[in-house]
Design an enzyme around this catalytic site. Structure first.
Site, PDB file in Angstrom:
ATOM      1  N   GLU A   1     -11.318   4.299  -1.417  1.00 48.24           N
ATOM      2  CA  GLU A   1     -11.792   4.607  -0.066  1.00 48.24           C
ATOM      3  C   GLU A   1     -12.678   5.850  -0.027  1.00 48.24           C
ATOM      4  OE1 GLU A   1      -8.681   3.805  -0.857  1.00 48.24           O
ATOM      5  OE2 GLU A   1      -7.236   5.304  -0.265  1.00 48.24           O
TER       6      GLU A   1
ATOM      7  N   ASP B   1      -3.169  -2.950  -2.579  1.00 49.96           N
ATOM      8  CA  ASP B   1      -4.230  -1.934  -2.629  1.00 49.96           C
ATOM      9  C   ASP B   1      -4.042  -1.077  -3.884  1.00 49.96           C
ATOM     10  OD1 ASP B   1      -5.235   0.971  -0.686  1.00 49.96           O
ATOM     11  OD2 ASP B   1      -6.447  -0.458  -1.815  1.00 49.96           O
ATOM     12  N   ASN B   2      -5.103  -0.440  -4.346  1.00 50.38           N
ATOM     13  CA  ASN B   2      -5.048   0.597  -5.380  1.00 50.38           C
ATOM     14  C   ASN B   2      -4.591   0.118  -6.753  1.00 50.38           C
ATOM     15  OD1 ASN B   2      -3.605   2.136  -2.668  1.00 50.38           O
ATOM     16  ND2 ASN B   2      -5.616   2.802  -3.404  1.00 50.38           N
TER      17      ASN B   2
ATOM     18  N   LYS C   1       2.863   3.376  -5.648  1.00 50.13           N
ATOM     19  CA  LYS C   1       2.367   2.343  -6.578  1.00 50.13           C
ATOM     20  C   LYS C   1       3.451   1.894  -7.554  1.00 50.13           C
ATOM     21  CE  LYS C   1      -0.795   3.397  -3.996  1.00 50.13           C
ATOM     22  NZ  LYS C   1      -0.778   2.687  -2.695  1.00 50.13           N
TER      23      LYS C   1
ATOM     24  N   ASP D   1       0.833  -1.206   0.000  1.00 50.06           N
ATOM     25  CA  ASP D   1       0.000   0.000   0.000  1.00 50.06           C
ATOM     26  C   ASP D   1       0.864   1.250   0.000  1.00 50.06           C
ATOM     27  OD1 ASP D   1      -2.572   1.447   2.160  1.00 50.06           O
ATOM     28  OD2 ASP D   1      -2.367   1.425  -0.031  1.00 50.06           O
TER      29      ASP D   1
HETATM   30  O1  LIG Z   1       3.770   5.345   1.044  1.00 51.04           O
HETATM   31  C1  LIG Z   1       4.036   6.300   0.358  1.00 51.04           C
HETATM   32  N1  LIG Z   1       3.113   7.136  -0.149  1.00 51.04           N
HETATM   33  C2  LIG Z   1       1.672   6.861   0.053  1.00 51.04           C
HETATM   34  C3  LIG Z   1       1.284   5.640  -0.795  1.00 51.04           C
HETATM   35  N2  LIG Z   1      -0.178   5.541  -0.989  1.00 51.04           N
HETATM   36  C4  LIG Z   1      -0.763   6.251  -1.968  1.00 51.04           C
HETATM   37  O2  LIG Z   1      -0.107   6.984  -2.674  1.00 51.04           O
HETATM   38  C5  LIG Z   1      -2.249   6.166  -2.136  1.00 51.04           C
HETATM   39  C6  LIG Z   1      -2.889   7.144  -2.895  1.00 51.04           C
HETATM   40  C7  LIG Z   1      -4.281   7.115  -3.074  1.00 51.04           C
HETATM   41  C8  LIG Z   1      -4.947   8.163  -3.896  1.00 51.04           C
HETATM   42  C9  LIG Z   1      -6.017   7.827  -4.712  1.00 51.04           C
HETATM   43  C10 LIG Z   1      -6.656   8.804  -5.482  1.00 51.04           C
HETATM   44  C11 LIG Z   1      -6.216  10.105  -5.428  1.00 51.04           C
HETATM   45  F1  LIG Z   1      -6.845  11.062  -6.150  1.00 51.04           F
HETATM   46  C12 LIG Z   1      -5.146  10.452  -4.607  1.00 51.04           C
HETATM   47  C13 LIG Z   1      -4.515   9.484  -3.842  1.00 51.04           C
HETATM   48  C14 LIG Z   1      -5.043   6.113  -2.479  1.00 51.04           C
HETATM   49  C15 LIG Z   1      -4.411   5.131  -1.721  1.00 51.04           C
HETATM   50  O3  LIG Z   1      -5.143   4.136  -1.126  1.00 51.04           O
HETATM   51  C16 LIG Z   1      -3.031   5.146  -1.556  1.00 51.04           C
HETATM   52  O4  LIG Z   1      -2.466   4.127  -0.822  1.00 51.04           O
HETATM   53  C17 LIG Z   1       5.467   6.540   0.018  1.00 51.04           C
HETATM   54  C18 LIG Z   1       5.977   7.806  -0.050  1.00 51.04           C
HETATM   55  C19 LIG Z   1       7.325   7.941  -0.365  1.00 51.04           C
HETATM   56  O5  LIG Z   1       7.906   9.137  -0.424  1.00 51.04           O
HETATM   57  N3  LIG Z   1       8.075   6.838  -0.631  1.00 51.04           N
HETATM   58  C20 LIG Z   1       7.505   5.621  -0.550  1.00 51.04           C
HETATM   59  N4  LIG Z   1       6.211   5.435  -0.241  1.00 51.04           N
HETATM   60 MG   LIG Z   2      -3.921   2.547  -0.544  1.00 53.44          MG
END
Ligand SMILES: O=C(NCCNC(=O)c1cc(-c2ccc(F)cc2)cc(O)c1O)c1cc(O)ncn1
Ligand SMILES: [Mg+2]
Length: 210
Positions: free
Chosen positions: A195, A165-166, A140, A137
């Protein structure tokens, strides 16, 4: 097989009660301010898969505020362990509070860092041989490289379950292509919604065949 179960509704938060922590976060994110927790709808599918796998070792990539961490940890058997990795320290600090409030600290080890650095160190640092369940999660575009890295590091065994997820929104097309076409995985898509919205999204469950 994992299928959606209706989750019950509770409104207030009691210390040590993971269910009320989950409900409070969902209530806030549905009514006040959207946030990228896996949420209640996909959360019920996550619950079904966790219950079906009944894992002794779980890896979560992308803790965020700890919502899915609490969802998973509350269902784990007594001596099971969940290692969760978060990149962003500010968000990790919030997750620690959420996990503590749910009374689940003994089942959860929250690690701050980048998945690419962390995955090769898991065996020696955390004494984990393989993971029974991995919940992806985080970013992506990291799903595929990190999955290949877990394979290379011998962190997956015959029967290990990856739940991502996603896979539709924001989407992980290269990951989906890989797990759906590789002879080393048995993959299935659980259609749901992003969500707290009506937008399509879903979880991909992929069993590693060894
Ligand atoms: O975990 C790190 N970022 C959040 C990942 N999760 C998501 O990006 C995420 C985004 C969405 C989402 C969906 C639609 C929309 F319009 C905007 C956002 C939904 C979700 O359910 C997610 O899980 C991360 C940071 C980093 O700097 N390095 C390594 N990892
Ligand atoms: Mg997610």
């Amino acid at each position: 097989e994992a299928d959606r179960k209706e989750c019950t509704q509770v409104t207030h938060v009691h210390e040590w009660d993971p269910g009320s922590v989950i409900q409070a976060i969902d209530h806030y994110c549905r009514n006040k301010e959207w946030a990228m927790n896996v949420g209640d709808e996909k959360g019920c599918i996550l619950d079904s898969v966790v219950s079906e796998v009944n894992p002794a070792t779980v890896l979560e990539l992308g803790t965020y505020c700890g919502y899915s961490t609490v969802r998973i940890a509350r269902l784990l058997p007594p001596h099971a362990k969940l290692i969760t990795l978060e990149f962003n320290p500010a968000v990790a600090a919030i997750a620690r509070q959420v996990i503590a409030w749910a009374g689940l600290e003994d089942k959860v080890q929250l690690v701050e860092g980048a998945s690419g650095d962390f995955i090769p160190r898991i065996k020696e640092q955390f004494g984990v041989k393989t993971f029974d369940l991995v919940f992806l999660d985080h970013w992506k575009e990291y799903y595929l490289p990190d999955t290949k890295l877990m394979e290379e590091c011998g962190l997956l065994r015959k029967g290990s379950v990856l739940l991502a997820d996603n896979v539709v929104c924001p989407g992980a097309p290269d990951y989906l292509e890989y797990v759906r076409s590789s002879p080393r995985y048995e993959s299935r898509y659980f259609k749901s919604h992003l969500e707290y919205t009506k937008v399509e999204d879903g979880l991909e469950k992929s069993v590693f065949l060894g």
